[in-house]
Design a protein around this motif. Structure first.
Motif, PDB file in Angstrom:
ATOM      1  N   LEU A  77       0.682  -1.211   0.475  1.00 51.19           N
ATOM      2  CA  LEU A  77      -0.200  -0.363   0.013  1.00 51.19           C
ATOM      3  C   LEU A  77       0.830   0.943  -0.297  1.00 51.19           C
ATOM      4  O   LEU A  77       0.300   2.097  -0.273  1.00 51.19           O
ATOM      5  N   GLN A  78       2.182   1.279   1.052  1.00 53.24           N
ATOM      6  CA  GLN A  78       2.432   2.412   0.764  1.00 53.24           C
ATOM      7  C   GLN A  78       3.175   2.681  -0.409  1.00 53.24           C
ATOM      8  O   GLN A  78       3.837   3.280  -0.752  1.00 53.24           O
ATOM      9  N   LYS A  79       4.019   1.750  -1.370  1.00 52.48           N
ATOM     10  CA  LYS A  79       4.554   1.714  -2.553  1.00 52.48           C
ATOM     11  C   LYS A  79       3.521   2.134  -3.240  1.00 52.48           C
ATOM     12  O   LYS A  79       4.067   2.752  -4.423  1.00 52.48           O
ATOM     13  N   LEU A  80       2.108   1.752  -3.267  1.00 51.53           N
ATOM     14  CA  LEU A  80       0.253   3.004  -4.122  1.00 51.53           C
ATOM     15  C   LEU A  80       0.309   4.095  -3.731  1.00 51.53           C
ATOM     16  O   LEU A  80       0.104   4.579  -3.884  1.00 51.53           O
ATOM     17  N   ASN A  81       1.122   4.233  -2.479  1.00 53.78           N
ATOM     18  CA  ASN A  81       0.634   6.150  -1.861  1.00 53.78           C
ATOM     19  C   ASN A  81      -0.093   5.887  -1.366  1.00 53.78           C
ATOM     20  O   ASN A  81      -1.295   6.983  -1.220  1.00 53.78           O
ATOM     21  N   VAL A  82      -1.003   4.025  -1.090  1.00 56.23           N
ATOM     22  CA  VAL A  82      -2.167   4.468   0.004  1.00 56.23           C
ATOM     23  C   VAL A  82      -1.763   4.589   1.525  1.00 56.23           C
ATOM     24  O   VAL A  82      -1.306   3.767   2.040  1.00 56.23           O
ATOM     25  N   SER A  83      -2.549   5.106   1.850  1.00 60.64           N
ATOM     26  CA  SER A  83      -2.615   5.675   3.762  1.00 60.64           C
ATOM     27  C   SER A  83      -3.351   4.231   4.053  1.00 60.64           C
ATOM     28  O   SER A  83      -2.574   3.145   5.119  1.00 60.64           O
ATOM     29  N   ASN A  84      -4.827   3.824   3.384  1.00 62.08           N
ATOM     30  CA  ASN A  84      -5.136   3.113   4.691  1.00 62.08           C
ATOM     31  C   ASN A  84      -6.684   2.274   3.369  1.00 62.08           C
ATOM     32  O   ASN A  84      -6.759   3.013   2.085  1.00 62.08           O
ATOM     33  N   LEU A  85      -6.715   1.465   3.611  1.00 64.22           N
ATOM     34  CA  LEU A  85      -7.802   1.003   3.132  1.00 64.22           C
ATOM     35  C   LEU A  85      -9.506   1.513   3.002  1.00 64.22           C
ATOM     36  O   LEU A  85      -9.645   2.434   4.129  1.00 64.22           O
ATOM     37  N   ARG A  86     -10.326   1.718   1.750  1.00 65.62           N
ATOM     38  CA  ARG A  86     -12.147   2.069   2.229  1.00 65.62           C
ATOM     39  C   ARG A  86     -12.089   1.122   2.688  1.00 65.62           C
ATOM     40  O   ARG A  86     -11.659  -0.820   2.553  1.00 65.62           O
ATOM     41  N   PRO A  87     -13.512   0.801   3.145  1.00 59.26           N
ATOM     42  CA  PRO A  87     -14.098  -0.106   4.538  1.00 59.26           C
ATOM     43  C   PRO A  87     -15.190  -0.939   3.314  1.00 59.26           C
ATOM     44  O   PRO A  87     -14.564  -2.265   3.518  1.00 59.26           O
ATOM     45  N   GLN A  88     -15.253  -0.688   2.228  1.00 59.15           N
ATOM     46  CA  GLN A  88     -15.669  -1.591   0.463  1.00 59.15           C
ATOM     47  C   GLN A  88     -14.702  -2.339   0.274  1.00 59.15           C
ATOM     48  O   GLN A  88     -14.924  -3.477  -0.632  1.00 59.15           O
TER      49      GLN A  88
END
Length: 416
Positions: free
Chosen positions: A13-24
């Protein structure tokens, strides 16, 4: 999730620059990372692309994920974003020279990563032959609702994806992703791809931040033409636009796009136009101007918007009745992708419905026409209803009706 540690997932996720998953995203991602097939319905802007990008990032060297997508602009935007993050990704399309095409194909087959292509590319013996030698671990079908339309002679290459997967030495994981599909559509998608025990994830289609309105217009008032009345109605809606965020005005025909573009431009609006008959370079330029805020209003046919990742569209106006409920919901889904309040206004005349019936009655055989007219009648039921518009949409897509939204034009009328 499953056998993959949380630390490994966090690194991806860090490599994709995503901090957190969305609930869905959490439940489908858990199944996908286990290697199972999945059909995922998420609203526009809900984060479908992460569901195949993250697994590809976590794959080992040489493992290849095919992303079958209908639009070149979407393919190119995603690949540019991925490569900027240091993730191996490429596009395979007819814009490449023969030498470039071969080089991209060979590199992807040898080193893996994500390869974006239209399903028509799979019909090339060169492409199919090369991919048969690659280590394809996953095929992600984006905009999978198209699979349900292939029986109506629309993009027939989509119907061959399942057969292509079966011909590979090792059957890959199959993912189907879309924003809109009825229960019948979901069955057709699973059958077409030959998905084995695929789990279906359906996020509620209702978007609480979208305020829906329907406005009927009539010709003959004060000697004005229907076109003038329609354009004036669009302009009245745009008077509530803040002039800062973006707006999309959908028209049912190319002719109307051109005429409404001239009308609004003459009134000082910073506006662009987009339709399928424009040359590719002009379409690309129009899209870039819209994305960069140079022309914050886009007048377009339904050729515009699929895969456009713009979060600040505050207004979607339909300057005429779309051809189907599915198309309407896809198009309003481009508004408010950041979760902020946005308006969706459908302006129609009684004659729009008859025009659409004529268009659809000329498209395909009797069964195909019946299926298309059913989707048009669903939209007619929506505009003819005095009930909550979101509840009508939920009924069409086979979802359990929620309580009244309290914000659409019909709910506001009843409250008053």
């Amino acid at each position: 999730m499953n056998s993959i540690s949380n630390d490994v997932i966090s690194a991806g996720l860090q490599k994709l620059n995503v901090s957190n998953l969305r609930p869905q995203q959490e439940a489908p991602l858990g199944v996908i990372l286990s290697g199972a097939d999945a059909l995922v319905l998420l609203p526009t802007g809900g984060g479908k692309s992460l569901l195949y990008q993250l697994p590809a990032v976590l794959d080992g060297e040489g493992n290849l994920t095919l992303v079958l997508s209908p639009l070149r602009a979407l393919q190119q935007d995603q690949v540019a974003a991925l490569t900027a993050k240091g993730i191996r990704a490429a596009v395979l399309n007819s814009d490449l020279t023969p030498a470039q095409h071969t080089a991209v194909l060979q590199d992807a087959c040898a080193h893996g990563g994500l390869l974006y292509l239209a399903p028509e590319q799979l019909q090339s013996p060169e492409v199919a032959g090369a991919l048969a030698q690659a280590d394809i671990v996953r095929i992600a079908v984006d905009e999978a609702h198209i699979l349900a339309q292939t029986q109506d002679d629309f993009r027939r290459a989509y119907a061959e994806i399942g057969h292509f997967a079966d011909t590979l030495p090792r059957r890959p994981q199959l993912l189907a992703l879309t924003a809109t599909a009825t229960k019948a559509d979901c069955r057709r998608i699973r059958d077409s791809l030959g998905m084995r025990d695929a789990k279906t994830f359906r996020t509620p289609i209702r978007r609480s931040n979208l305020r829906l309105s329907v406005k009927r217009i009539e010709a003959g008032k004060h000697g004005k033409t229907l076109e003038t009345i329609r354009f004036q109605a669009v302009e009245r809606v745009l008077e509530n636009w803040n002039g800062e965020d973006s707006a999309i005005v959908y028209c049912p025909t190319v002719k109307m796009v051109k005429a409404l573009h001239r009308w609004l431009k003459s009134r000082g609006y910073a506006i662009g136009k987009y339709h399928g008959k424009m040359k590719q370079a002009k379409r690309k330029h129009a899209q870039a101007a819209f994305m960069s805020e140079k022309t914050p209003i886009m007048v377009a046919t339904n050729a515009f918007g699929l895969g456009i990742d713009k979060s600040d569209v505050r207004m979607v106006i339909h300057a005429g009745l779309p051809l189907s409920m599915d198309g309407y919901v896809q198009e309003i889904g481009r508004a408010g992708r950041d979760g902020k309040k946005s308006r969706c206004v459908l302006i129609y005349a009684k004659s729009d419905f008859e025009r659409n019936k004529r268009i659809l009655s000329r498209a395909g055989g009797k069964k195909a026409v019946r299926r298309k007219l059913k989707r048009l009648y669903a939209l007619h039921n929506l505009i003819d209803s005095d009930g909550c518009l979101w509840r009508e949409i939920e009924h069409h897509f086979g979802e359990k009706k929620q309580k009244r939204c309290g914000k659409c034009c019909n709910c506001v009328k009843k409250r008053k």
